[in-house]
Design a protein around this motif. Structure first.
Motif, short mmCIF file in Angstrom:
data_model
loop_
_atom_site.label_atom_id
_atom_site.label_comp_id
_atom_site.label_asym_id
_atom_site.label_seq_id
_atom_site.Cartn_x
_atom_site.Cartn_y
_atom_site.Cartn_z
N MET B 87 -8.29 6.79 -3.25
CA MET B 87 -9.12 7.67 -2.43
C MET B 87 -8.56 9.09 -2.43
O MET B 87 -7.34 9.28 -2.55
CB MET B 87 -9.16 7.17 -0.99
N GLY B 89 -6.99 12.34 -1.12
CA GLY B 89 -6.08 12.58 0.00
C GLY B 89 -5.10 11.46 0.23
O GLY B 89 -4.22 11.56 1.08
N GLY B 90 -5.23 10.38 -0.52
CA GLY B 90 -4.27 9.29 -0.41
C GLY B 90 -4.61 8.29 0.66
O GLY B 90 -5.22 8.63 1.67
N SER B 91 -4.22 7.07 0.42
CA SER B 91 -4.49 6.04 1.41
C SER B 91 -3.38 5.00 1.40
O SER B 91 -3.64 3.82 1.59
CB SER B 91 -5.84 5.38 1.13
N LEU B 92 -2.15 5.45 1.18
CA LEU B 92 -1.03 4.51 1.28
C LEU B 92 -0.75 4.24 2.75
O LEU B 92 -1.03 5.09 3.60
CB LEU B 92 0.23 5.11 0.64
N LEU B 93 -0.20 3.08 3.03
CA LEU B 93 0.17 2.78 4.42
C LEU B 93 1.57 3.35 4.66
O LEU B 93 2.55 2.88 4.08
CB LEU B 93 0.12 1.28 4.68
N GLY B 94 1.62 4.37 5.51
CA GLY B 94 2.83 5.17 5.66
C GLY B 94 4.06 4.40 6.09
O GLY B 94 5.17 4.73 5.68
N GLU B 95 3.88 3.38 6.92
CA GLU B 95 5.07 2.70 7.45
C GLU B 95 5.58 1.61 6.51
O GLU B 95 6.61 1.00 6.79
CB GLU B 95 4.77 2.11 8.83
N LEU B 96 4.88 1.38 5.42
CA LEU B 96 5.33 0.39 4.44
C LEU B 96 6.03 1.10 3.29
O LEU B 96 5.73 2.25 2.98
CB LEU B 96 4.15 -0.42 3.90
N SER B 97 6.93 0.36 2.64
CA SER B 97 7.58 0.93 1.45
C SER B 97 6.58 0.94 0.30
O SER B 97 5.52 0.31 0.38
CB SER B 97 8.81 0.10 1.08
N GLU B 100 6.00 -2.50 -0.88
CA GLU B 100 5.12 -3.27 0.02
C GLU B 100 3.67 -2.82 -0.12
O GLU B 100 2.74 -3.63 -0.05
CB GLU B 100 5.59 -3.11 1.46
N ARG B 149 -0.85 1.51 -7.67
CA ARG B 149 -1.39 0.40 -6.87
C ARG B 149 -2.78 0.01 -7.32
O ARG B 149 -3.16 -1.17 -7.27
CB ARG B 149 -1.39 0.81 -5.39
#
Lengths: 255, 228
Positions: B87, B89-97, B100, B149
């Motif tokens: 997506m 602007g990014g859509s990584l889950l910030g609190e996960l490595s 992960e 990913r």
């Protein structure tokens, strides 16, 4: 839900909260059964947040509440010298009504606010969309570990807060009414008090679930700016309080 | 062979404005389609509609042959899991490595998954960042992680929204890496971008999204020899 008005809005919110809680429970169960390492790691992260960290505030609060109840009981004892009924009632009211309400209040202030704020932040960072895009159930991922941690925290908070309240109570009883620890402990750790503690644990479980459902329902509403997250947190806190006190009144009335 | 993604007369009205107007589009297996549009033209909404995160006001969207309007939420998630999505602007889950985040795309798995993650991280130059929380990486690294990913599940269809935004320093290498993972393996691509030149390099068929309508552009050059 935002478009609804009047009595339909709270009914829809209650429905959403129950649905999200059940879905989180089912999703987390499936993840744990499947051996999802990420679920285990999230749970390990959630346990200190929901179990140990609140104790730093909860235990002094419970001790102070016990002290206030103890002062009232001690003053009564100095007037009437009716140790058996007063101490017996105090030993039951503390774990059955006072401590559960205190833990419930605390749950509303921590669980519902934490969950509503977390969901809002996740929505704002597009993490909910990201989970959906990856084919993951965001409810199971975002709420599942928190639900398990909250449910595990309930008996621990209740038991430790109960002990803190009993200890807090002992001080004014000894200083004002000259009731020694062995006598008070005999009432506080009696069979009837243990039964009251179990009732209290059931109440706290219900209150924690209410706080969780309220936090989920409020947090799941659309967030358009960071300021919305703060507003949602306040709404979750007040709605959680209302829900917990309504449940407490209903329980007391029906018991 | 049926289309992997098909928009049939899709319209979307938001806040009284017609953002998308009777969009018809198909992406077949192995096809690389680019949609070029200015900021705010509705490319992001096209992505959301394509994977069922939003529903059209009228018309229908079929993903992997399934009408997204008639499938339930769980079925839509299974369909999405067959796509690789990045997506804007990014859509990584910030609190996960990063590791992960990669694992999130594929779920449970043992050594084979770990090896696959290691290989992808190496290819995208992130092998040192595997254990780092996503929100502690630079924008460029986050972008690379998100692209890596997207390839975790061997997707049949890639939907990439401004895939190289923010990754300026390594943009060319990243583009070549993405191309190597798409073209030789016959994966389909829907690229959403403002960059007509980039779209021309990566895609066989180009459209311009203008005032809610898709206008077909002159055929782009086929991907050069570097891809083979």
């Amino acid at each position: 839900m935002d478009r609804l008005t009047g009595p339909r809005k709270p009914i829809a919110a209650i429905g959403a909260g129950i649905w999200l809680t059940l879905r989180a429970a089912r999703g987390m169960g499936q993840r744990l059964i499947a051996g999802d390492a990420l679920a285990q790691r999230q749970l390990a992260d959630g346990l200190p947040l929901h179990i140990w960290r609140p104790l730093r505030t909860l235990l002094p609060l419970a001790a102070l509440a016990g002290m206030i109840a103890g002062i009232g009981a001690a003053r009564l004892l100095t007037i009437y010298n009716a140790q058996i009924p007063v101490l017996g009632a105090l030993a039951q009211i503390l774990p059955r009504d006072i401590v559960p309400l205190l833990v419930g209040l605390f749950a509303s202030g921590s669980v519902s606010v934490a969950i509503a704020a977390r969901l809002g932040a996740m929505a704002l960072n597009r993490e909910i969309d990201a989970l959906e895009a990856l084919g993951r159930d965001p409810v199971a991922h975002a709420l599942g570990p928190a639900l398990v941690a909250v449910l595990l925290s309930t008996p621990i908070h209740m038991a430790l807060a109960g002990v803190a309240a009993i200890l807090g109570c002992a001080l004014p009883l000894a200083l004002i009414a000259n009731v020694g620890w062995p006598l008070w402990a005999g009432f506080a750790f009696s069979h009837d008090a243990a039964q009251a503690m179990l009732t209290g644990m059931a109440k706290v479980l219900l209150y924690a679930l209410i706080a969780f459902a309220v936090g989920s329902a409020v947090g799941a509403r659309p967030v358009r700016s960071p300021a919305d997250i703060g507003r949602r947190a306040i709404t979750a806190f007040t709605a959680g309080l209302l829900g917990i006190f309504a449940a407490a009144a209903l329980w007391t009335g029906l018991a | 062979m049926s289309a992997l993604l098909a928009f049939d007369a899709v319209s979307l009205v938001l806040g009284g404005a017609r953002l998308l107007d009777r969009i018809d589009l198909t992406v077949g297996p192995g096809e690389r389609v680019g949609i070029v549009g200015d900021s705010g033209a509705g490319k992001g909404w096209l992505l959301k509609l394509a994977i069922g995160l939003a529903h059209p006001g009228s018309g229908s969207v079929r993903l992997m042959g399934q009408d997204l309007a008639t499938t339930d939420a769980d079925a839509r998630r299974l369909l999405r899991a067959r796509c690789g999505v990045a997506m804007q602007g990014g859509s990584l889950l910030g609190e996960l490595s990063i590791e992960e985040n990669m694992r999130l795309a594929i779920g449970t798995g043992g050594g084979r998954v770990a090896r696959r993650i290691d290989r992808l991280l190496l290819e995208f130059g992130l092998e040192q960042a595997a254990a780092t929380r996503a929100d502690r990486l630079s924008i460029g690294e986050q972008r690379r992680a998100e692209l890596a990913r997207a390839f975790m599940r061997d997707p049949e269809l890639l939907i990439l929204d401004e895939p190289f935004e923010g990754a300026f320093a390594r943009g060319e290498g990243l583009e070549a890496q993405v191309r190597r993972r798409i073209v030789p393996q016959g994966r389909a691509l829907l690229l959403l971008t403002q960059d007509m030149v980039l779209a021309g390099r990566l895609c066989e068929r180009l459209y311009r999204l203008e005032r809610g309508r898709l206008l077909q552009q002159a055929a782009a050059d086929t991907v050069p020899a570097a891809t083979s």
